[in-house]
Design a protein around this motif. Sequence first.
Motif, PDB file in Angstrom:
ATOM      1  N   ASN A 131       5.842 -12.584   9.026  1.00 47.28           N
ATOM      2  CA  ASN A 131       6.774 -11.629   8.238  1.00 47.28           C
ATOM      3  C   ASN A 131       7.002 -12.307   6.857  1.00 47.28           C
ATOM      4  N   ASN A 132       7.238 -13.410   6.812  1.00 46.27           N
ATOM      5  CA  ASN A 132       7.769 -13.992   5.594  1.00 46.27           C
ATOM      6  C   ASN A 132       6.296 -14.506   4.871  1.00 46.27           C
ATOM      7  N   GLY A 133       5.533 -14.589   5.310  1.00 45.07           N
ATOM      8  CA  GLY A 133       4.138 -14.550   4.357  1.00 45.07           C
ATOM      9  C   GLY A 133       3.738 -13.242   4.081  1.00 45.07           C
ATOM     10  N   LYS A 134       3.998 -12.269   4.704  1.00 46.30           N
ATOM     11  CA  LYS A 134       3.555 -10.915   4.175  1.00 46.30           C
ATOM     12  C   LYS A 134       4.541 -10.422   3.153  1.00 46.30           C
ATOM     13  N   GLU A 135       5.840 -10.980   3.308  1.00 47.69           N
ATOM     14  CA  GLU A 135       6.881 -10.553   2.347  1.00 47.69           C
ATOM     15  C   GLU A 135       6.559 -11.235   1.163  1.00 47.69           C
ATOM     16  N   ARG A 136       6.058 -12.461   0.894  1.00 46.69           N
ATOM     17  CA  ARG A 136       5.842 -13.351  -0.211  1.00 46.69           C
ATOM     18  C   ARG A 136       4.489 -12.443  -1.016  1.00 46.69           C
ATOM     19  N   HIS A 137       3.722 -12.137  -0.307  1.00 46.14           N
ATOM     20  CA  HIS A 137       2.442 -11.298  -0.879  1.00 46.14           C
ATOM     21  C   HIS A 137       2.644  -9.835  -0.864  1.00 46.14           C
ATOM     22  N   GLY A 138       3.832  -9.442  -0.762  1.00 47.89           N
ATOM     23  CA  GLY A 138       4.057  -7.724  -0.642  1.00 47.89           C
ATOM     24  C   GLY A 138       4.848  -7.174  -1.987  1.00 47.89           C
ATOM     25  N   LEU A 139       4.710  -7.660  -3.034  1.00 46.46           N
ATOM     26  CA  LEU A 139       5.646  -7.217  -4.250  1.00 46.46           C
ATOM     27  C   LEU A 139       4.629  -5.638  -4.372  1.00 46.46           C
ATOM     28  N   PHE A 140       3.446  -5.705  -4.378  1.00 50.16           N
ATOM     29  CA  PHE A 140       2.796  -4.396  -4.838  1.00 50.16           C
ATOM     30  C   PHE A 140       2.893  -3.489  -3.640  1.00 50.16           C
ATOM     31  N   GLU A 141       3.013  -3.896  -2.530  1.00 52.07           N
ATOM     32  CA  GLU A 141       3.323  -2.850  -1.271  1.00 52.07           C
ATOM     33  C   GLU A 141       4.934  -2.531  -1.503  1.00 52.07           C
ATOM     34  N   SER A 142       5.733  -3.150  -1.812  1.00 60.83           N
ATOM     35  CA  SER A 142       6.963  -2.768  -1.946  1.00 60.83           C
ATOM     36  C   SER A 142       7.117  -1.616  -3.039  1.00 60.83           C
ATOM     37  N   LYS A 143       6.556  -2.092  -4.361  1.00 64.47           N
ATOM     38  CA  LYS A 143       6.563  -1.150  -5.413  1.00 64.47           C
ATOM     39  C   LYS A 143       6.084   0.119  -5.263  1.00 64.47           C
ATOM     40  N   ILE A 144       4.953   0.221  -4.325  1.00 67.30           N
ATOM     41  CA  ILE A 144       4.495   1.643  -4.155  1.00 67.30           C
ATOM     42  C   ILE A 144       5.358   2.431  -3.013  1.00 67.30           C
ATOM     43  N   SER A 145       5.876   1.632  -2.136  1.00 65.67           N
ATOM     44  CA  SER A 145       6.767   2.288  -1.308  1.00 65.67           C
ATOM     45  C   SER A 145       8.070   2.703  -2.045  1.00 65.67           C
ATOM     46  N   GLU A 146       8.505   2.102  -2.994  1.00 63.47           N
ATOM     47  CA  GLU A 146       9.724   2.486  -3.713  1.00 63.47           C
ATOM     48  C   GLU A 146       9.207   3.889  -4.639  1.00 63.47           C
ATOM     49  N   MET A 147       8.057   3.735  -5.193  1.00 62.93           N
ATOM     50  CA  MET A 147       7.624   5.174  -5.779  1.00 62.93           C
ATOM     51  C   MET A 147       7.566   6.239  -4.879  1.00 62.93           C
ATOM     52  N   ILE A 148       7.183   6.055  -3.763  1.00 62.33           N
ATOM     53  CA  ILE A 148       7.246   7.078  -2.619  1.00 62.33           C
ATOM     54  C   ILE A 148       8.564   7.742  -2.417  1.00 62.33           C
ATOM     55  N   SER A 149       9.424   6.716  -2.301  1.00 62.48           N
ATOM     56  CA  SER A 149      11.061   7.131  -1.958  1.00 62.48           C
ATOM     57  C   SER A 149      11.554   7.782  -2.975  1.00 62.48           C
ATOM     58  N   GLU A 150      11.153   7.481  -4.278  1.00 62.98           N
ATOM     59  CA  GLU A 150      11.663   7.951  -5.319  1.00 62.98           C
ATOM     60  C   GLU A 150      10.972   9.272  -5.757  1.00 62.98           C
ATOM     61  N   GLY A 151       9.711   9.663  -5.209  1.00 63.04           N
ATOM     62  CA  GLY A 151       9.169  10.847  -5.443  1.00 63.04           C
ATOM     63  C   GLY A 151       8.194  10.726  -6.628  1.00 63.04           C
ATOM     64  N   SER A 152       7.974   9.556  -7.211  1.00 57.82           N
ATOM     65  CA  SER A 152       7.139   9.404  -8.133  1.00 57.82           C
ATOM     66  C   SER A 152       5.548   9.257  -7.621  1.00 57.82           C
ATOM     67  N   ILE A 153       5.527   8.936  -6.491  1.00 60.71           N
ATOM     68  CA  ILE A 153       4.211   9.252  -5.813  1.00 60.71           C
ATOM     69  C   ILE A 153       4.484  10.408  -4.831  1.00 60.71           C
ATOM     70  N   MET A 154       3.871  11.476  -4.863  1.00 59.16           N
ATOM     71  CA  MET A 154       4.408  12.735  -4.203  1.00 59.16           C
ATOM     72  C   MET A 154       3.775  12.726  -2.904  1.00 59.16           C
ATOM     73  N   ILE A 155       4.179  12.347  -1.792  1.00 57.87           N
ATOM     74  CA  ILE A 155       3.926  12.726  -0.534  1.00 57.87           C
ATOM     75  C   ILE A 155       4.676  13.234   0.353  1.00 57.87           C
ATOM     76  N   ASP A 156       4.288  14.366   0.955  1.00 56.54           N
ATOM     77  CA  ASP A 156       5.093  15.482   1.967  1.00 56.54           C
ATOM     78  C   ASP A 156       4.923  14.777   3.404  1.00 56.54           C
ATOM     79  N   THR A 157       5.854  14.592   4.069  1.00 55.27           N
ATOM     80  CA  THR A 157       5.954  14.135   5.565  1.00 55.27           C
ATOM     81  C   THR A 157       6.550  15.196   6.508  1.00 55.27           C
ATOM     82  N   GLN A 158       6.561  16.357   5.944  1.00 55.47           N
ATOM     83  CA  GLN A 158       7.171  17.649   6.820  1.00 55.47           C
ATOM     84  C   GLN A 158       6.703  18.847   6.144  1.00 55.47           C
ATOM     85  N   GLY A 159       6.666  19.884   6.931  1.00 53.21           N
ATOM     86  CA  GLY A 159       6.209  21.283   6.171  1.00 53.21           C
ATOM     87  C   GLY A 159       4.832  21.373   6.385  1.00 53.21           C
ATOM     88  N   GLU A 160       4.312  22.566   5.806  1.00 52.85           N
ATOM     89  CA  GLU A 160       3.008  22.910   5.749  1.00 52.85           C
ATOM     90  C   GLU A 160       2.497  23.280   4.289  1.00 52.85           C
TER      91      GLU A 160
END
Length: 825
Positions: A548-577
Motif C-alpha cells: 500500500n505504501n508503494g502504491k501510495e508513493r506512485h499514486g499521485l496521478f490516481e489521487s488527482k483523478i479521484s479528486e477531480m471526480i469527487s469535485e465534478g470536474s470529471i463528470m461521472i454518474d454512479t446513480q440514476g439512468e
Amino acid sequence: MKNTKAPRHEELQPAELKLRVDPDFFEFESTRNITPIHEIIGQERALKALKVGVELWAPGYNIFITGLSGTGKATTVKQMLEVIRPKCPVLKDYAYVNNFEDNDRPCLLVFPAGEASKFKHDMNGIIQYLQSKIPQALEAETYKNKRKKLLAEFSEKEQKLMNNFEEKLKKENFSLGQIKVGESSRPEVFPLVDNQPIIIQQLDEQVKQGKINKEKAIEISTKYALYQEELQSVFKKGLKLSQDYQEKLQSLEKNAVNVIVKGAISGLKDKYKLEAVAKFLDHAEEHILNTLDLFKGIRPKTDEDGETLNADYFKEYEVNIVLDNSSTKECPIIIETTPSYNNIFGTIEKFSDGHGGWYADFTKIKAGALLKANGGYLVLNAMDAFQEPGVWKALKRVLMYGKLEIQDFVSYYQFSPTILKPEPIDCRTKIIFIGSQYLYSLLSGYEDDFKKIFKVKADFDYEMNRSETSLIEYAGVIKKLVENEKLMEFDKSAIAAIIEYASRYAGQKGKLTTRFSFVADLMREANFWAKDNGENCVCAYHVHQAYNNGKERHGLFESKISEMISEGSIMIDTQGERVGQVNGLAVYGSDYFSFGKPTRITATVSLGNGNIINVERESGLSGNTHNKGVLIIGGYFRDTFGQKFPLSFTASLVFEQGYGLIDGDSASTAEICTLLSTLSGVPIKQSLAVTGSVNQKGDIQPIGGVNEKIEGFFDACRIFGLNKKQGVIIPEQNVKDLMLRDDVIEAVQNNEFHIYPVTRIEEAIEILTGMKAGKLMKNGHYETETVFGKVEKKLKEMYLKLRPFPKKNNGLANNNAGGKTLKRK
C-alpha cells in the motif's frame, strides 16, 4: 400485458473474487524452518532451450534470451549455466610475440592453459642469461686473439692498398692528402709543383707565374682526372675490405656465442614442442645473433635531445600474454555489463614518444571479454550491444567466420595511430544475448544472417502455474531472497500474502509471477516496515503495508483523478439512468502501478447511411486497436439489424473529457450498449460500469486489467456513496483473473457492490437497462417491447424516412392508383 423485464443474472460470489492462500497450508511457521531453493523455478522451457544452445557446439548455436524485464534474465543466466553444467572445451592461453619479419603483424602463440606464463618466464630468463653470457664469451682470450688477428689482416690489406696507390702517385709527381669541406674533410689528390702540393684549381695561377707552362698544366689536369677515378676505385676496394672485415668479425662473434645462444633456445624448443613456438624461437635466435651489440651493452643512437628512442632495448623478445587461463578451472562464463567495442573485442593501446607522436607494438595488445570467454560463454545485453558503435558489425563477423582480430576502434581518435594487424585468433565463444521479444522479432526480420548465428531462442516466461507444489517452491525462493538480502525471517502469513500479490501481479488466479524483481522489492519494503515497527519477524500486515505504501508513493496521478471526480470536474454518474450514456472503464499505466478509473461514453444517432463516426479517430486521439473495435461494432449492427433493410443512421461515439490517446478494444461492449440505448430510447443505469471486447457476432471477449477496472469504479462509487445497486459487468472469461482488494470483496459480501460475468451483448444490455434484450422470432423480427425490438423499430422508421417517394409520371400516378393518392407505407 407482455413481460419485458430482464431476467435476473447471476452475480459473482465473494469466494470467486480472489484465490486466497491459507497460511495453514504451510507446514512451517516461518522461513527459519525451511530450506532455500537455489534452482530456477517456472522456467522449464527456457532451461531446455538453454541446454541445447549451451551443450551443442556447432556453428550458429548462439542463444538469444527473451522475456520481460524483471524476470531475472541477467542475474540468473549464470546460475542457469551452472545448473546445466556444460562440458567445457580444453582451455588455452594466448600470447602475442614480435614478428621479426614484419613488426606490424605480431605473431600469435597458443599454449595449453597455464603454459603461457611459464614460457614468458623462461623467455625472460633466457634473455637475462644471454645478457650476461654473451659479453663473457666475447671477453674470452681465444676470441680476443682471433679478433686481433682478423684486425691485423684487415689493417695490413688496407695499408697495402693505400701504399700502392700513394707510390703510384709519387712516381707521377702527385701526392695524397685531405681537403676540408665545410665541417668535414675528404681525401684529395694534389699535383706537386716544385715539390709543393697544390689544389687543381691553382694550375692557372702557376702558369701565369711561369712555374709551369700551359702544356704541362694540361698534362697535370689529365692525369688528375685519371687519378681521381682511381682514388674512387681505391676507396671502393677499401670499403669492400671494411665490409669483409665486419662480416668476418660478425661471423667470429656469432661463432663465439653460437653455442650459448643455440643451447639456450634449443632448451626452450624441447620444452615447448609447438610449431608456432619453434618458429618464433628460430627467428628470435637469428635476431639475437644479428643484434649482438645490444647484448654487448652498445645502445641505439639517441635523438636530437639526447634521449633514447626506445628505452626497452629487449622488448622485441617479450611475450605479451593476452589471456592466461592458468587459474581457470571451470568453463568461463562472463557477463559483460558495459559492452563497448574495446571491452568486447580488446584494443591496442598507444604510447607517446614525448614529441607528439603515438606508437603501438605487440606488447600493447589487450584482450576483451570475447577472448576471455573463449571456449565458454559471454552474456550481453542485446540492446546495449546494438547501441554501442561498431559492436554488432564486428561481433557478427566473429560469429560468422570464427576469427577474432583485435583492433583499435580508431574512430574515437583524432590522430592517425600506428596500425598493427595481429594474427587472428580462433574464437569459439558462445554468445548469449539478453533482450526483449520485440528486439528479437526486429532482428530476425530485418538483420541479415541473424538467424544463422542465433539459432537458439530461450523464452523466459513471466508467469508460472499456481499449484500446491509451486506454492512450496515459491516459499523456498522467498527463503533464498531472505538469505541473499539478509532480511528478517518471514512468517507463513507473510508468505501467503506475498503469493497472493504474486498472483495479482501475474494477472490471473491460477498463475504466479516469475518477475522476481517485484517479489524482492515487496520483501525488502516489508522488511523495512517490520523493522520500523520494532518487530523481529515479517508478517502479512507488513507485506500489505509495503504494497500500500508503494502504491501510495506512485499514486499521485490516481489521487488527482479521484479528486477531480469527487469535485465534478470529471463528470461521472454512479446513480440514476440516462439514454445513450454508459460508464466505461479504462486502465492508466504509471511508472510502477497501474490503476483503473471510469470514463463516460456517449452516443448520438441521426439519419444517415450506416456509418459510425469514431470521434477519437477524427481528432487523432484513437489508436489502431480502438479503430478496429469501432469497425467491429459496425459489423455487429449490420449482422444483427441489417438483414431486412439497410441501416439508415449515422452514429457518433465519443469518450467524454478524453484529451489523451485512447487505444484498446475493451470499451467495445460499452460502446455497443450505449448505441443500443440511443436507438431504442431505453435508459442505461448509471450505477453500473461495463468492460469487454466484442466480436461481430456479439460474443464478449476477455480484456486486460480487470482487477484495476473493477477497483477503479468501486472507488468512484465510494466517493459518491454506495447504494447497493452499483456494480461492474465483466467478460466471463476474466473471472479466472480476479484477485481483488479485500475492501471490494467485503462490499460484495455485504451486497453493496455487484460483479456480473457475461458472455453476450444481450446479457450486458439486459443488466444495464433492466429490459429484456429480445429474441429473433421466426418471422425475422425481434420481439416487441424489448431493447432489440425497439432498436429494430427505430431503424425501420429511419429507413422509411430516407426511402424516396415514387416518381410522378405526367400526373398519371393518381389514375394508376385508382384515383387515390399514393402514400408511403
